[in-house]
Design an enzyme around this catalytic site. Structure first.
Site, PDB file in Angstrom:
ATOM      1  N   GLU A 148       1.263  -5.305  10.893  1.00 51.87           N
ATOM      2  CA  GLU A 148       0.740  -3.861  10.774  1.00 51.87           C
ATOM      3  C   GLU A 148       1.659  -2.909  11.982  1.00 51.87           C
ATOM      4  O   GLU A 148       1.362  -3.547  13.183  1.00 51.87           O
ATOM      5  CB  GLU A 148      -0.745  -3.992  11.173  1.00 51.87           C
ATOM      6  CG  GLU A 148      -1.586  -4.529  10.103  1.00 51.87           C
ATOM      7  CD  GLU A 148      -1.812  -3.825   9.075  1.00 51.87           C
ATOM      8  OE1 GLU A 148      -1.489  -2.374   8.948  1.00 51.87           O
ATOM      9  OE2 GLU A 148      -2.495  -4.037   8.053  1.00 51.87           O
ATOM     10  N   HIS A 185       3.203  -3.245   6.890  1.00 51.61           N
ATOM     11  CA  HIS A 185       2.045  -2.183   6.517  1.00 51.61           C
ATOM     12  C   HIS A 185       2.047  -1.549   7.795  1.00 51.61           C
ATOM     13  O   HIS A 185       2.409  -1.718   9.012  1.00 51.61           O
ATOM     14  CB  HIS A 185       0.937  -2.985   6.424  1.00 51.61           C
ATOM     15  CG  HIS A 185       0.671  -3.761   5.351  1.00 51.61           C
ATOM     16  ND1 HIS A 185      -0.168  -3.631   4.222  1.00 51.61           N
ATOM     17  CD2 HIS A 185       1.347  -4.955   4.891  1.00 51.61           C
ATOM     18  CE1 HIS A 185      -0.056  -4.444   3.279  1.00 51.61           C
ATOM     19  NE2 HIS A 185       0.976  -5.370   3.549  1.00 51.61           N
ATOM     20  N   HIS A 222       0.790  -1.058  -0.001  1.00 48.18           N
ATOM     21  CA  HIS A 222       0.177  -0.059   0.124  1.00 48.18           C
ATOM     22  C   HIS A 222       0.820   1.078  -0.079  1.00 48.18           C
ATOM     23  O   HIS A 222       1.671   1.634   0.861  1.00 48.18           O
ATOM     24  CB  HIS A 222      -0.965  -0.172   1.276  1.00 48.18           C
ATOM     25  CG  HIS A 222      -1.876  -1.073   1.146  1.00 48.18           C
ATOM     26  ND1 HIS A 222      -2.184  -2.052   2.242  1.00 48.18           N
ATOM     27  CD2 HIS A 222      -2.732  -1.826   0.268  1.00 48.18           C
ATOM     28  CE1 HIS A 222      -2.969  -2.907   1.778  1.00 48.18           C
ATOM     29  NE2 HIS A 222      -3.325  -2.615   0.658  1.00 48.18           N
ATOM     30  N   GLU A 263       1.491   3.880   2.914  1.00 44.21           N
ATOM     31  CA  GLU A 263       2.005   3.407   4.232  1.00 44.21           C
ATOM     32  C   GLU A 263       3.381   3.612   4.467  1.00 44.21           C
ATOM     33  O   GLU A 263       4.500   2.723   4.095  1.00 44.21           O
ATOM     34  CB  GLU A 263       1.471   1.833   4.598  1.00 44.21           C
ATOM     35  CG  GLU A 263      -0.181   1.938   4.353  1.00 44.21           C
ATOM     36  CD  GLU A 263      -0.457   0.425   4.512  1.00 44.21           C
ATOM     37  OE1 GLU A 263      -1.668   0.195   4.493  1.00 44.21           O
ATOM     38  OE2 GLU A 263       0.210  -0.426   4.631  1.00 44.21           O
TER      39      GLU A 263
HETATM   40 ZN   LIG Z   1      -1.506  -2.006   4.192  1.00 44.62          ZN
END
Ligand SMILES: [Zn+2]
Length: 331
Positions: free
Chosen positions: A209, A145, A55, A58
């Protein structure tokens, strides 16, 4: 344009692709834009992949990877194990967006064959690079992420579907040492990058994350210090000295339901800024999808990754329930 020298290849203005440099006893090869393989002359028995920017907005993981690469190129970080750095979607980074056309983390394990956007093509290439890279017995892939929203558990990792296989205590401990004390168990195959490495390459792979998205330069890097230190240790130490497994360190959640948006008329029945892992009372209305209403069905059920604006047919919300660590099949 963010400061990403030597990392983005063509996006950096100076093409590094196809070139390689030597730093001490290490060869650093630029396979493609944002695809950098670090090959020690006498490598250890681990093959390690760090990916970021699946992404594009990020930012913190991109800064972590950039800083590791900068230190490797400067000879300050000596790499013991073969390491592949993947900056997955440079075009989206330059664009300052999550993606250009489609969410890349739905395009792995062959899903990229169903389209021809830049993300589809890039996901296909990333799979090829992973295949080209993995050689040795022990394979690791941490796909880094940051989340769109706050989280009641700031750092958490998705443990991809194991197809009934056991969960590894060593990996849970390693993640906890990174500051990632919460684990979300995926109970079905997915088209994420981490599941691809698990399924196709038998890697220990995770979607990690690390906290909330902020713009470049605005990340408080001290919040990532533990993770950064452990990532560096993993690639620079023959064998990491980890503490013994302690089940009290870990919060484990099982995915309960995946709620897809199937109707134009879709809404989530909670505020936009509700944190991931927020618990609602039994019976609480969570989402309305056209004629269908979704309410909390189990005690302790919590929401995660809500996004009412996803395309029709895509996941708008996951719910999870806590699972005692003792219930896991561990090895
Ligand atoms: Zn992500």
């Amino acid at each position: 344009m963010p400061d990403l020298p030597d990392v983005l290849g063509p996006y950096d203005g100076e093409t590094l692709v196809g070139k390689s440099v030597r730093v001490g006893a290490t060869q650093i090869e630029f396979w493609d834009a944002g695809v950098i393989a670090v090959e020690p002359d006498q490598p250890g028995d681990k093959d390690v992949i760090f990916s970021c920017a699946v992404h594009g907005d990020e930012t913190a993981p991109i800064e972590i990877v950039r800083d590791m690469l900068t230190d490797i190129l400067a000879g300050k970080l000596q790499v013991t194990h073969r390491t592949l750095f993947l900056i997955a979607n440079p075009a989206a980074i330059v664009n300052g967006t999550r993606f250009i056309d489609v969410n890349m983390n739905r395009l792995f394990s062959g899903a990229h064959k169903q389209g021809n956007t830049p993300e589809h093509r890039r996901a296909a290439k990333l799979e090829q690079y992973v295949t080209r890279f993995y050689q040795q017995q022990r394979r690791y892939h941490y796909d880094l992420h940051t989340a769109i929203r706050d989280s009641a558990h700031e750092k958490f990792a998705v443990y991809p579907f194991t197809h009934g296989g056991p969960y590894k205590m060593e990996q849970l401990t390693y993640l906890a040492e990174c500051g990632v004390d919460t684990i979300l168990l995926n109970q079905a195959p997915t088209t994420t990058f981490s599941y691809y490495s698990v399924r196709e390459h038998q890697a220990d792979a995770f979607t990690v994350e690390l906290g909330k998205v902020r713009p470049f330069g605005e990340n408080d890097m001290s919040r990532f210090a533990d993770a950064d230190a452990m990532f560096r240790k993993l690639i620079s130490t023959t064998e990491i000295d980890l503490p013994a497994f302690d089940s009290n360190r870990h919060h484990v959640y099982d995915v309960s339901r995946s709620i897809d948006r199937t109707a134009e008329d879709f809404r989530l029945n909670f505020a936009d800024d509700v944190a991931n892992f927020t618990e609602f009372e039994l019976g609480h209305l969570l989402a309305v999808d056209g004629e269908n209403e979704y309410t909390v069905e189990q005690p302790g059920e919590r929401i995660i990754f809500p996004n009412a604006k996803v395309a029709l047919g895509q996941r708008a919300l996951l719910t999870v329930v806590p699972m005692p660590v003792e219930n896991l099949k561990l090895v």
